[in-house]
Enzyme design. Structure first.
Site, PDB file in Angstrom:
ATOM      1  N   ASP A 115       0.850  -1.428   0.285  1.00 30.21           N
ATOM      2  CA  ASP A 115       0.432  -0.232   0.119  1.00 30.21           C
ATOM      3  C   ASP A 115       0.573   0.791  -0.361  1.00 30.21           C
ATOM      4  O   ASP A 115       1.609   1.208  -0.595  1.00 30.21           O
ATOM      5  CB  ASP A 115      -0.942   0.003   1.146  1.00 30.21           C
ATOM      6  N   ASP A 249      -7.901  -8.645  -4.861  1.00 28.80           N
ATOM      7  CA  ASP A 249      -7.404  -7.003  -4.602  1.00 28.80           C
ATOM      8  C   ASP A 249      -8.551  -6.195  -5.202  1.00 28.80           C
ATOM      9  O   ASP A 249      -7.928  -6.086  -6.107  1.00 28.80           O
ATOM     10  CB  ASP A 249      -6.174  -6.964  -4.999  1.00 28.80           C
ATOM     11  N   HIS A 275      -6.727  -7.168  -0.407  1.00 35.45           N
ATOM     12  CA  HIS A 275      -5.480  -5.858  -0.495  1.00 35.45           C
ATOM     13  C   HIS A 275      -4.372  -6.506   0.979  1.00 35.45           C
ATOM     14  O   HIS A 275      -3.186  -6.065   0.405  1.00 35.45           O
ATOM     15  CB  HIS A 275      -5.962  -4.800  -0.176  1.00 35.45           C
TER      16      HIS A 275
END
Length: 299
Positions: A115, A249, A275
């Site tokens: 991320d 994701d 994710h």
């Protein structure tokens, strides 16, 4: 700062540490987990999580002869939480992480990113003077955008008024994390409660909104130029590298192709995780870290 509640202390059996870092023009206190001895592994999370995200991976790497360092980005987890949105930038977050790396004098680092930890880690690595020598990449977007087609989540974050209410009053998107997973049950119950706990106070909820708005939605967005520095480092990296990706994701599942093309020598492990794949496939991530670090596989 108050101690962790019992349920969270049980789920996160690693010792907390704190260090002063720079965040823009202000000194801030960064929380980090620091476990084990040996070659350092720097584990960087994203939005809106914290070092708790890495607990299963860290458990899988115990006894591996590695030093596991997992910081909380400023504004998240147990780190200081500035109340203003303005200080949040890729530069400021990257500088804060670089300050920690230099303070701990981490060298020959295996950088593990997911991320927002991806672009922040790449920016830091580009400025670190060669401290990063191994790389494990998970669902992230390190590269500069080819187009500016943002997700509905990121478009929503730019809506004035309504996004402030959602993020600040209702702690969005923390209650929705399970919906980004291959298996929604992977973030539920006490685990979901653990992600919400550091942001339990309304005044502490600036970072999730600020980080969402840091995603570039136009060519002149300030993040674009900062991304370019990490992009160049990532494409030039020739050390041992692996990509571990969650294909389910809904945010970045399709970003695997572009990142594998930018890092063609990297081994790829595609999974059916979502994710926050640290919750679903920690064994695959730990195995990738071991291979990149050159340590023996788990018994």
């Amino acid at each position: 700062m108050s101690a962790l509640p019992d349920f969270l202390a049980r789920l996160l059996p690693f010792r907390s540490h704190f260090a002063p870092v720079r965040f823009g023009s202000e000194p801030r206190r960064m929380h980090f987990l620091d476990h084990g001895e040996g070659r350092p592994v720097l584990l960087l999370h994203g939005n809106p999580t914290w070092s708790f995200l890495w607990r299963k991976v860290m458990a899988g790497l115990q006894g591996s002869g590695l030093r596991l360092v997992a910081p909380d980005l400023i504004g998240l987890g147990l780190s200081d939480k500035p109340r203003a949105l303005a200080g949040h930038s890729l530069h400021n977050h990257g500088q804060a992480v670089l300050d920690l790396v230099e303070r701990l004098d981490l060298r020959d680092v295996v950088l593990v990113i997911q991320d927002w930890g991806g672009p922040i880690g790449a920016w830091m690595a580009a400025r670190s003077g060669g401290r990063v020598t191994g790389l494990v990449v998970m669902n992230t977007s390190v590269l500069t955008p080819r187009a500016f087609r943002t997700t509905a989540f990121h478009r929503f974050s730019h809506l004035p008024g309504v996004s402030d209410v959602a993020f600040r009053l209702f702690n969005f998107p923390v209650p929705m994390l399970g919906r980004t997973q291959g298996d929604a049950r992977s973030i539920s119950g006490e685990v979901a409660k653990a992600y919400a706990w550091p942001l339990r106070n309304v005044v502490d909820r600036a970072a999730p909104l600020a980080l969402a708005r840091m995603v570039p939605n136009r060519e002149d967005h300030p993040t674009v130029a900062e991304l370019a520095q990490g992009d160049a480092w990532f494409r030039a990296f020739r050390g041992p590298a692996e990509l571990v990706w969650g294909l389910k994701d809904p945010i970045l599942g399709r970003a695997l192709k572009r990142h594998s093309e930018a890092l063609p020598h990297a081994r790829v492990t595609a999974t059916q995780a979502g994710h926050f794949l640290q919750e679903e496939v920690p064994e695959e991530i730990a195995a990738a870290v071991r291979r990149v670090a050159g340590v023996a596989p788990a018994a």
